[in-house]
Structures are given as structure tokens and as C-alpha cells.
Design a protein around this motif. Structure first.
Motif, PDB file in Angstrom:
ATOM      1  N   ASN A 144       8.483   8.626  -5.074  1.00 19.95           N
ATOM      2  CA  ASN A 144       8.020   7.244  -5.082  1.00 19.95           C
ATOM      3  C   ASN A 144       7.675   6.714  -6.463  1.00 19.95           C
ATOM      4  O   ASN A 144       7.163   5.602  -6.593  1.00 19.95           O
ATOM      5  N   SER A 182       0.862  -1.180   0.000  1.00 18.75           N
ATOM      6  CA  SER A 182       0.000   0.000   0.000  1.00 18.75           C
ATOM      7  C   SER A 182       0.902   1.236   0.000  1.00 18.75           C
ATOM      8  O   SER A 182       2.122   1.124   0.156  1.00 18.75           O
ATOM      9  N   GLY A 183       0.298   2.387  -0.174  1.00 17.07           N
ATOM     10  CA  GLY A 183       1.077   3.618  -0.154  1.00 17.07           C
ATOM     11  C   GLY A 183       1.369   4.145  -1.541  1.00 17.07           C
ATOM     12  O   GLY A 183       1.067   3.496  -2.552  1.00 17.07           O
TER      13      GLY A 183
END
Length: 287
Positions: free
Chosen positions: A224, A146-147
Motif C-alpha cells: 500500500n 482510511s486504511g
């Protein structure tokens, strides 16, 4: 380099064996390309750790019995078996080893492929849930589920779904949690961002940027995804890429082995994290 899962997994299994006090190791890997990538690195890591390979069996994944291989393993009297053999191969092998070994199972050290409900169910049926859970350990490469980094990863995967035939990709859904897929994705992002930072596709110019972007430098902002990294670089910022495989930590050898945990099973099939494997422990058994 990001250490490939086959290499790092072999080293991690060796660390588990050494930590548990096993000295004599049997290898039992499937004849598929993926499983065979573990064999040579495992042999080298086992030797580096001061342990001994006493049997090395290749399992034909199309076979329905492995009694010959099981007999050779039992006769070698290993302290543990390192293995990855997909489908019914491992459960069948384990059942035959237990039968030939007087009803006692030899401890098992598996790869991250062994951490799945399907594998647990088959092995528990073959050995009995209590016997299997008591004899089993596996390494598992930790990845995000997740994230923002994971969201970018899944978006990138979905963008190419259906563009390659199913015969070539297999079960597409497995890529969303497979450490190998995450590893390759992070590696490509690091390389691509390094080329952008260097303003060149000349490897001599962009290669030095990999560690800078992977480990970060003072003042670097965390990104990210590739898109976020490009935007930050164009804004004149230093970046540290942290993908779904977690932060890298390149050492003096330019290796970043990833973060491994040691998993076991409870008798009911729940995955239990029993410890972690450090980069220092992996380095100690790296040839």
C-alpha cells in the motif's frame, strides 16, 4: 496510463447523461485551467456516445453575472448541462438559467468538485433546495479515506507541507481528499516501483512493469505504499500496488479509469450515492 481526472470525469459525465436519456448537452465550464481540461474530452465523449453538444459556454470566474451565457444555453434547449465553474459562478449561472427558463431548472451534471457542502449550500440558496437536489447528478472518483494506503498518502503529504508557498498550493487541506492528488500520488508510486523492479530508469525497461505491478501477477503480495513495495521487491517478491485510489485495472489500451460513483443530493444536502459507473461504460464513450 491512469486516466487523468479531467479525461475520466468527462467520460463519466457523458455516461451519466446517456444513462438518463439526455441527447442534447450544453457545456458550461469555468475559464480556469482545471475546469477547461474537461471541455475537449467531453466534446469527444459526447460525440462517441451519439449525443450532441448544443451550447458551449466559458464562464469568467471573475464575473458577477452570466445572463448572456444563460440566455444562450436556454435558447439551445439542452436536455442537461455539464459543468464545472468554481466559486459563485455555477450557482449564479443556475439562478439566471432558472429565471430565463420560466422558473424551471435544466438538469445539471457536475464533476466531483460539486460534491462539497459549500457548493450545495450556494446552489440550494440560488435555486431552492428541492429544485437543486431534483435536477443534480455528479460523477465522483472513489478514493480511500482510511486504511494503510490512505495513512501512507497523508504521511507523504504532511512531509512536504510548508515546503511550497501557499500561493502555489492553495488550501493544503483539500489535497487529503482530492481525487486528483490521489491520482498523481498513485501514478508516481507505480512509476517509481516499476523502476525499482526493472532496476533501471530507462523507460523502455520499466514501462512493462506498470501493468504487472498495478494489476498484479499470480502470487503477488499487496503493498500500500512505495516503502512497502520496495521492501517486498528487495525480498524477491512479486507485488501488486493498491494505493488510496484503489486497485488499478489496466486494459488492452493501458488505461485504468478508476472507480466512479454517481452522486446526488437529498433536499437537506446529504450526498446520496445513486449508482456506479463501470470501466466498460467509460470505455464505450472513450474516443
Amino acid at each position: 496510463r491512469l486516466v487523468p481526472p479531467g479525461l475520466a470525469g468527462s467520460y463519466a459525465m457523458t455516461v451519466i447523461a446517456k444513462n438518463l436519456g439526455y441527447a442534447k448537452i450544453a457545456l458550461a465550464f469555468g475559464n480556469d485551467i482545471g475546469s477547461q481540461t474537461f471541455v475537449q474530452p467531453a466534446q469527444q465523449a459526447i460525440a462517441k456516445a451519439g449525443l450532441t453538444v448544443v451550447a458551449n459556454e466559458t464562464l469568467d470566474l471573475n464575473a458577477t453575472t452570466f445572463r448572456t451565457e444563460a440566455a444562450k444555453i436556454v435558447a439551445a434547449h439542452p436536455d442537461a448541462i455539464m459543468t464545472e465553474a468554481l466559486g459563485n459562478a455555477d450557482p449564479t449561472l443556475f439562478a439566471e438559467i432558472k429565471q430565463l427558463n420560466g422558473g424551471k431548472m435544466i438538469p445539471i451534471i457536475g464533476t466531483s468538485a460539486a460534491i462539497s457542502p459549500v457548493f450545495y449550500t450556494a446552489c440550494a440558496k440560488a435555486l431552492g433546495a428541492a429544485d437543486f437536489s431534483a435536477s443534480f447528478h455528479a460523477d465522483n472518483l472513489v478514493t480511500a479515506t482510511s486504511g494503510p494506503a490512505y495513512d501512507a498518502f497523508t504521511k507523504a503529504l504532511l512531509a512536504v507541507k510548508g515546503k511550497v508557498s501557499g500561493a502555489q498550493t492553495g488550501n493544503f487541506s483539500t489535497y487529503f481528499t482530492a481525487p486528483g492528488a490521489v491520482h498523481l500520488y498513485d501514478g508516481m508510486n507505480l512509476a517509481a516501483l516499476s523502476m525499482v523492479a526493472a532496476g533501471s530508469t530507462d523507460v523502455a525497461k520499466w514501462k512493462p512493469w506498470i501493468a504487472k505491478i498495478g494489476n498484479g501477477v499470480p502470487g503477488a503480495v499487496v503493498v500500500n505504499s512505495f516503502a512497502a513495495g520496495v521492501a517486498a521487491l528487495k525480498a524477491g517478491k512479486h507485488i501488486r500496488y493498491v494505493g488510496p485510489g484503489g486497485p488499478t485495472s489496466f486494459d488492452a489500451f493501458h488505461d485504468s479509469p478508476g472507480i466512479f460513483q454517481i452522486d446526488t443530493y437529498s433536499p437537506t444536502g446529504a450526498v446520496v450515492v445513486s449508482g456506479d459507473i463501470t470501466a466498460a461504460q467509460l470505455r464505450a464513450v472513450t474516443p
